[in-house]
Scaffold this motif. Structure first.
Motif, short mmCIF file in Angstrom:
data_model
loop_
_atom_site.label_atom_id
_atom_site.label_comp_id
_atom_site.label_asym_id
_atom_site.label_seq_id
_atom_site.Cartn_x
_atom_site.Cartn_y
_atom_site.Cartn_z
N LEU A 68 44.07 -31.09 15.80
CA LEU A 68 45.33 -30.49 15.39
C LEU A 68 45.44 -30.62 13.87
O LEU A 68 45.57 -31.72 13.34
CB LEU A 68 46.50 -31.19 16.08
N TYR A 69 45.37 -29.49 13.19
CA TYR A 69 45.39 -29.49 11.73
C TYR A 69 46.81 -29.36 11.22
O TYR A 69 47.71 -28.91 11.94
CB TYR A 69 44.51 -28.34 11.21
N PRO A 70 47.05 -29.72 9.95
CA PRO A 70 48.40 -29.59 9.41
C PRO A 70 48.78 -28.14 9.20
O PRO A 70 47.91 -27.26 9.06
CB PRO A 70 48.30 -30.33 8.07
N THR A 71 50.06 -27.88 9.18
CA THR A 71 50.54 -26.55 8.83
C THR A 71 50.17 -26.27 7.38
O THR A 71 50.51 -27.07 6.50
CB THR A 71 52.06 -26.46 9.01
N PRO A 72 49.46 -25.20 7.08
CA PRO A 72 49.03 -24.94 5.70
C PRO A 72 50.22 -24.77 4.76
O PRO A 72 51.28 -24.28 5.16
CB PRO A 72 48.23 -23.64 5.80
N LEU B 168 49.50 -37.21 7.19
CA LEU B 168 48.86 -36.10 7.90
C LEU B 168 49.36 -34.72 7.49
O LEU B 168 48.78 -33.72 7.90
CB LEU B 168 49.05 -36.26 9.41
N GLY B 169 50.43 -34.65 6.71
CA GLY B 169 51.02 -33.36 6.37
C GLY B 169 50.77 -32.95 4.93
O GLY B 169 50.63 -33.80 4.04
N THR B 170 50.72 -31.64 4.67
CA THR B 170 50.52 -31.17 3.31
C THR B 170 51.69 -31.55 2.40
O THR B 170 51.51 -31.71 1.19
CB THR B 170 50.33 -29.64 3.28
N LYS B 171 52.88 -31.73 2.96
CA LYS B 171 54.03 -32.13 2.15
C LYS B 171 53.87 -33.55 1.62
O LYS B 171 54.62 -33.98 0.73
CB LYS B 171 55.31 -32.04 2.97
N CYS B 172 52.90 -34.30 2.16
CA CYS B 172 52.68 -35.69 1.77
C CYS B 172 51.68 -35.82 0.63
O CYS B 172 51.54 -36.91 0.06
CB CYS B 172 52.19 -36.48 2.96
N GLN C 152 51.97 -34.50 13.50
CA GLN C 152 51.00 -33.56 12.91
C GLN C 152 51.20 -33.34 11.41
O GLN C 152 50.22 -33.25 10.66
CB GLN C 152 51.10 -32.22 13.64
N ASN C 153 52.45 -33.24 10.96
CA ASN C 153 52.73 -32.90 9.57
C ASN C 153 53.50 -33.99 8.84
O ASN C 153 54.16 -33.71 7.83
CB ASN C 153 53.54 -31.59 9.51
N GLU C 154 53.41 -35.23 9.32
CA GLU C 154 54.29 -36.27 8.80
C GLU C 154 53.60 -37.21 7.82
O GLU C 154 52.37 -37.26 7.72
CB GLU C 154 54.89 -37.06 9.97
N CYS C 155 54.47 -37.99 7.13
CA CYS C 155 54.02 -38.85 6.04
C CYS C 155 54.09 -40.33 6.41
O CYS C 155 54.50 -40.69 7.51
CB CYS C 155 54.85 -38.57 4.79
N ARG C 156 53.73 -41.15 5.49
CA ARG C 156 53.49 -42.58 5.72
C ARG C 156 54.67 -43.29 6.38
O ARG C 156 54.50 -44.02 7.37
CB ARG C 156 53.14 -43.25 4.39
#
Length: 374
Positions: A9-13, A91-95, A255-259
């Motif tokens: 499961l990849y992060p949302t681009p 795991l997320g690009t926002k991170c 999937q898209n979350e941070c630390r």
């Protein structure tokens, strides 16, 4: 909805086209600049900012687009450059620092400003790559080195002739240390004045086995690292295929979350709760991936001046594996200073050790004699 168990499961681009790879990426060399942009540095008062998209390499040797964010002291001409590997652990690009520097997710953003206070420029690469492959240490080292190449090649930034140091702690220390180890073969033209790294996860198999199947306060980060490695090695480390329904739900949930999110929601969970099978660690292929990303198992020797520090009783990243790496570097001729602290708590060692690490870098920028303390 849970996705197919066998699929990573990849992060949302990131929707910003700045992060999209160009069609001719294959024809570029590692570190080549794809595009740059001047940015508003927001809360980082007294700085000028740039972002640089560049060609790098993933663990399979394939080209990827990576990004770094550069902050310069306002008005400085040709300042020294520190490539700072931030605490991404996400795991997320926002991170990634390109986003988390400005959205509140980067917990060591204050530490990233310390080079600025000393009059240095700082580059913060998204060293986990476009798939945010947390745990992929070799990838992190290559992206870090290519980020330095790219910043030096971006003429509008004006750092082509600046001395360069690389720094990081914990996951950032792993990226920094891997950059040092890979530099003689992956980027031999780079002249690194110093590499400082602390709290290094130097043996991923040792850490995984130490975690075991019992509840653990740091389980969220361990799970995220497994997901990140699966993203980087989908054919060799099929973690998702080993998860039960609860594990797949947690994978999708994070999937898209941070630390901070990962730590909070993963606290005192365990592999026992999430695993459909306990056989993954018995797989020779899985062990190979963990070994491939463990500095303890990598035979390359850094040539740049290095400063390493670690807590002797660190309960998160074992001391013995880092000590073994340091001893080998000393035997192989790396100009190394290795400092140990009688500390158990992982992040306390970062706070205690970084002041001397920054002073070590400053001494190298001044061309003072390189100390060796093994």
């Amino acid at each position: 909805m849970t996705t197919a168990a066998a699929d990573p499961l990849y992060p949302t681009p990131d929707p910003d086209p700045f992060f999209a790879p160009p069609s001719d990426l294959d024809g570029m060399a590692p570190g080549d600049v794809v595009r740059t942009r001047h940015i508003n540095t927001g809360p980082y008062i007294g700085t000028e900012g740039w972002q640089v998209a560049f060609r790098s390499t993933n663990s399979g040797g394939n080209p990827i687009l990576a990004v770094t964010t550069v902050l310069l002291p306002m008005g400085a001409k040709n300042p020294p450059l520190v490539s700072y590997q931030a605490l991404i652990n996400s795991l997320g690009t926002k991170c990634n620092p390109s986003r988390s520097l400005f959205n509140g997710e980067l917990q060591d953003s204050a530490g990233a400003m310390l080079p600025i206070i000393r009059g240095w420029a700082v580059s913060l690469p998204d060293y986990l790559g476009p798939n945010v492959a947390y745990g992929a240490a070799k990838l992190s080292g290559m992206v870090t080195l290519d980020s330095v190449r790219a910043v030096q090649r971006a003429e509008e930034i004006g750092l082509a002739d600046s001395p360069v140091a690389i720094a990081g702690y914990s996951g950032g220390g792993m990226a920094a240390a891997w950059a040092a180890a890979l530099q003689p073969t992956y980027a031999p033209e780079l002249n690194l004045a110093a590499v400082v790294a602390g709290g290094i996860p130097a043996d991923l198999e040792q850490m995984a086995r130490g975690l075991g199947f019992e509840p653990h306060p740091g389980f969220g980060l361990a799970f995220a690292a497994a997901m990140g490695l699966e993203r980087e090695y989908p054919d060799r480390l099929p973690v998702s295929a080993q998860l039960n329904h609860t594990g797949l739900w947690f994978r999708d949930f994070t999937q898209n979350e941070c630390r901070r999110f990962l730590l909070f929601h993963g606290a005192l969970r365990s592999a026992e709760q999430f695993a459909a099978s306990k056989s993954l660690m018995d797989s020779a292929e899985a062990k190979d991936v963990l070994h491939e990303n463990s500095l303890r198992r990598f035979s390359g020797t850094p040539t740049a001046p290095m400063y390493l520090w670690h807590g002797v009783y660190d309960t998160l990243t074992p001391f013995d594996s880092v000590k073994e790496v340091a001893d080998r570097y000393c035997q192989d001729g790396t100009p190394l200073t290795f400092v140990s602290y009688d500390i158990a708590e992982h992040m306390t060692t970062a706070v205690v050790g970084f002041p001397d690490a920054w002073n070590y870098i400053e001494s190298r920028f001044r061309n003072e004699p390189v100390p060796v303390h093994c």
